[in-house]
Write a protein that holds these residues in place. Sequence first.
Motif, mmCIF file in Angstrom:
data_model
loop_
_atom_site.group_PDB
_atom_site.id
_atom_site.type_symbol
_atom_site.label_atom_id
_atom_site.label_comp_id
_atom_site.label_asym_id
_atom_site.label_seq_id
_atom_site.Cartn_x
_atom_site.Cartn_y
_atom_site.Cartn_z
ATOM 1 N N MET A 187 0.836 -1.196 0.000
ATOM 2 C CA MET A 187 0.000 0.000 0.000
ATOM 3 C C MET A 187 0.873 1.248 0.000
ATOM 4 O O MET A 187 1.848 1.323 0.741
ATOM 5 C CB MET A 187 -0.914 -0.008 1.233
ATOM 6 N N ILE A 188 0.517 2.217 -0.839
ATOM 7 C CA ILE A 188 1.253 3.476 -0.949
ATOM 8 C C ILE A 188 0.471 4.557 -0.199
ATOM 9 O O ILE A 188 -0.695 4.812 -0.498
ATOM 10 C CB ILE A 188 1.445 3.871 -2.421
ATOM 11 N N LYS A 189 1.134 5.182 0.769
ATOM 12 C CA LYS A 189 0.468 6.176 1.605
ATOM 13 C C LYS A 189 0.561 7.554 0.958
ATOM 14 O O LYS A 189 1.654 8.027 0.645
ATOM 15 C CB LYS A 189 1.103 6.203 2.998
ATOM 16 N N ALA A 190 -0.600 8.205 0.782
ATOM 17 C CA ALA A 190 -0.636 9.495 0.098
ATOM 18 C C ALA A 190 -1.321 10.560 0.952
ATOM 19 O O ALA A 190 -2.152 10.257 1.810
ATOM 20 C CB ALA A 190 -1.375 9.365 -1.233
ATOM 21 N N ILE A 191 -0.947 11.815 0.701
ATOM 22 C CA ILE A 191 -1.604 12.982 1.277
ATOM 23 C C ILE A 191 -1.986 13.906 0.127
ATOM 24 O O ILE A 191 -1.198 14.088 -0.810
ATOM 25 C CB ILE A 191 -0.683 13.728 2.262
ATOM 26 N N ILE A 192 -3.193 14.470 0.188
ATOM 27 C CA ILE A 192 -3.641 15.427 -0.819
ATOM 28 C C ILE A 192 -3.700 16.808 -0.173
ATOM 29 O O ILE A 192 -4.316 16.984 0.887
ATOM 30 C CB ILE A 192 -5.024 15.058 -1.378
ATOM 31 N N VAL A 193 -3.054 17.791 -0.822
ATOM 32 C CA VAL A 193 -3.024 19.159 -0.298
ATOM 33 C C VAL A 193 -3.592 20.097 -1.354
ATOM 34 O O VAL A 193 -3.047 20.207 -2.463
ATOM 35 C CB VAL A 193 -1.587 19.593 0.061
ATOM 36 N N ASP A 194 -4.706 20.764 -1.014
ATOM 37 C CA ASP A 194 -5.333 21.712 -1.934
ATOM 38 C C ASP A 194 -6.228 22.617 -1.094
ATOM 39 O O ASP A 194 -6.908 22.135 -0.182
ATOM 40 C CB ASP A 194 -6.164 20.966 -2.987
ATOM 41 N N ASP A 195 -6.226 23.920 -1.385
ATOM 42 C CA ASP A 195 -7.047 24.817 -0.565
ATOM 43 C C ASP A 195 -8.508 24.849 -1.000
ATOM 44 O O ASP A 195 -9.315 25.588 -0.423
ATOM 45 C CB ASP A 195 -6.459 26.238 -0.524
ATOM 46 N N GLU A 196 -8.870 24.033 -1.987
ATOM 47 C CA GLU A 196 -10.264 23.887 -2.404
ATOM 48 C C GLU A 196 -10.720 22.468 -2.090
ATOM 49 O O GLU A 196 -10.199 21.495 -2.636
ATOM 50 C CB GLU A 196 -10.413 24.156 -3.901
ATOM 51 N N ARG A 197 -11.697 22.348 -1.179
ATOM 52 C CA ARG A 197 -12.166 21.013 -0.766
ATOM 53 C C ARG A 197 -12.735 20.217 -1.931
ATOM 54 O O ARG A 197 -12.630 18.987 -1.969
ATOM 55 C CB ARG A 197 -13.215 21.147 0.347
ATOM 56 N N PHE A 198 -13.358 20.901 -2.898
ATOM 57 C CA PHE A 198 -13.907 20.189 -4.061
ATOM 58 C C PHE A 198 -12.797 19.463 -4.808
ATOM 59 O O PHE A 198 -12.965 18.318 -5.238
ATOM 60 C CB PHE A 198 -14.611 21.181 -4.998
ATOM 61 N N ASN A 199 -11.657 20.127 -4.978
ATOM 62 C CA ASN A 199 -10.535 19.497 -5.684
ATOM 63 C C ASN A 199 -10.006 18.281 -4.923
ATOM 64 O O ASN A 199 -9.621 17.279 -5.531
ATOM 65 C CB ASN A 199 -9.415 20.511 -5.888
ATOM 66 N N ILE A 200 -9.978 18.389 -3.600
ATOM 67 C CA ILE A 200 -9.535 17.249 -2.779
ATOM 68 C C ILE A 200 -10.479 16.069 -2.971
ATOM 69 O O ILE A 200 -10.049 14.936 -3.213
ATOM 70 C CB ILE A 200 -9.457 17.645 -1.297
ATOM 71 N N ARG A 201 -11.781 16.348 -2.865
ATOM 72 C CA ARG A 201 -12.774 15.266 -2.991
ATOM 73 C C ARG A 201 -12.706 14.631 -4.379
ATOM 74 O O ARG A 201 -12.826 13.402 -4.523
ATOM 75 C CB ARG A 201 -14.178 15.812 -2.723
ATOM 76 N N ASN A 202 -12.508 15.450 -5.393
ATOM 77 C CA ASN A 202 -12.445 14.933 -6.762
ATOM 78 C C ASN A 202 -11.249 14.002 -6.950
ATOM 79 O O ASN A 202 -11.390 12.878 -7.459
ATOM 80 C CB ASN A 202 -12.361 16.094 -7.749
ATOM 81 N N LEU A 203 -10.061 14.452 -6.510
ATOM 82 C CA LEU A 203 -8.863 13.616 -6.662
ATOM 83 C C LEU A 203 -8.958 12.363 -5.808
ATOM 84 O O LEU A 203 -8.582 11.262 -6.248
ATOM 85 C CB LEU A 203 -7.617 14.420 -6.291
ATOM 86 N N GLN A 204 -9.465 12.502 -4.594
ATOM 87 C CA GLN A 204 -9.596 11.336 -3.714
ATOM 88 C C GLN A 204 -10.551 10.314 -4.319
ATOM 89 O O GLN A 204 -10.308 9.106 -4.267
ATOM 90 C CB GLN A 204 -10.084 11.772 -2.335
ATOM 91 N N SER A 205 -11.621 10.795 -4.919
ATOM 92 C CA SER A 205 -12.591 9.897 -5.561
ATOM 93 C C SER A 205 -11.951 9.163 -6.739
ATOM 94 O O SER A 205 -12.154 7.949 -6.918
ATOM 95 C CB SER A 205 -13.796 10.704 -6.041
ATOM 96 N N LEU A 206 -11.159 9.869 -7.529
ATOM 97 C CA LEU A 206 -10.479 9.240 -8.667
ATOM 98 C C LEU A 206 -9.498 8.169 -8.197
ATOM 99 O O LEU A 206 -9.428 7.076 -8.765
ATOM 100 C CB LEU A 206 -9.737 10.299 -9.484
ATOM 101 N N LEU A 207 -8.743 8.483 -7.154
ATOM 102 C CA LEU A 207 -7.775 7.509 -6.625
ATOM 103 C C LEU A 207 -8.486 6.287 -6.055
ATOM 104 O O LEU A 207 -8.067 5.152 -6.280
ATOM 105 C CB LEU A 207 -6.903 8.167 -5.562
ATOM 106 N N ASN A 208 -9.560 6.521 -5.309
ATOM 107 C CA ASN A 208 -10.295 5.400 -4.695
ATOM 108 C C ASN A 208 -10.902 4.477 -5.745
ATOM 109 O O ASN A 208 -10.928 3.255 -5.566
ATOM 110 C CB ASN A 208 -11.401 5.935 -3.774
ATOM 111 N N SER A 209 -11.363 5.061 -6.845
ATOM 112 C CA SER A 209 -12.039 4.245 -7.865
ATOM 113 C C SER A 209 -11.066 3.572 -8.826
ATOM 114 O O SER A 209 -11.348 2.504 -9.365
ATOM 115 C CB SER A 209 -13.021 5.109 -8.664
ATOM 116 N N GLN A 210 -9.906 4.192 -9.024
ATOM 117 C CA GLN A 210 -8.970 3.688 -10.035
ATOM 118 C C GLN A 210 -7.750 2.965 -9.456
ATOM 119 O O GLN A 210 -7.155 2.128 -10.130
ATOM 120 C CB GLN A 210 -8.466 4.861 -10.900
ATOM 121 N N HIS A 211 -7.390 3.302 -8.215
ATOM 122 C CA HIS A 211 -6.109 2.806 -7.690
ATOM 123 C C HIS A 211 -6.237 2.395 -6.225
ATOM 124 O O HIS A 211 -5.976 3.183 -5.315
ATOM 125 C CB HIS A 211 -5.015 3.866 -7.858
#
Length: 251
Positions: free
Chosen positions: A1-25
């Motif tokens: 398992m690869i441990k990641a942190i997402i840093v963005d000052d827009e919560r929408f962007n965080i949710r979008n990237l997290q959703s893509l990672l969860n569904s694809q990787h």
Amino acid sequence: MIKAIIVDDERFNIRNLQSLLNSQHSEIEVAGTATSPSQARGLILDLKPDVVFLDIQMRGMNGFELLKSLDERSFEVIFVTAYDEYGIMAIKFSALDYLLKPISIIELNKAVDKIKDRISTKKQNLRLENLLYLLDNQDRDENEKIALPTLKETYLIPVKNIVRCESSNNYTTFFLVDGVSHLISKPMYEYEELLSPYGFIRCHQSHLVNKKHIVSILNEDSGYLIMEYTGSKVPISKQKKSIVKSFFKIQ
């Protein structure tokens, strides 16, 4: 398992990237998210991620300034930006990759492939460094050491002083004869192949013990190894019982 942190000052962007990672990787675990550089700095120091998906243009401090504020950077960086002109600067900053918003699935997949390759190479290099160190010192039994890297310091521990190792997910805790323990963010299998030639036994999926520090074998359930110094009662799994018996020539 690869441990990641997402840093963005827009919560929408965080949710979008997290959703893509969860569904694809599924191999990427998003261990934390941050909406400000100061919050991100604390998360990086606490969680010790393998990779940080880092927005460049943030309020108060940009992504480059955040990285400069860290004394040590042992993680990989993938910059995420809406501005293509930051690409050259990101490359100069030795980023693993950079992604343009809105994030393309194809480009994200390419970036994740780079992450996996780089982390795999790091793990291979760590195993090789430890193996070469031990081989260089194999004629001096009392001085054989293994490198245990933490974020702030790499400890060189004499192999004879390791009583046992215990794994938890991708972490390994080393218990020493002086009662000190070190939590290392590496899976135990990476150390098993290095320590096995020095009398370490994998008696359980989660336990690797130094035979020099085994006091007795307790005949309960599948069995337990009683360790000196720590007084630990280490379980023997059913699958490993015959290996332990063979190791000690027990009929």
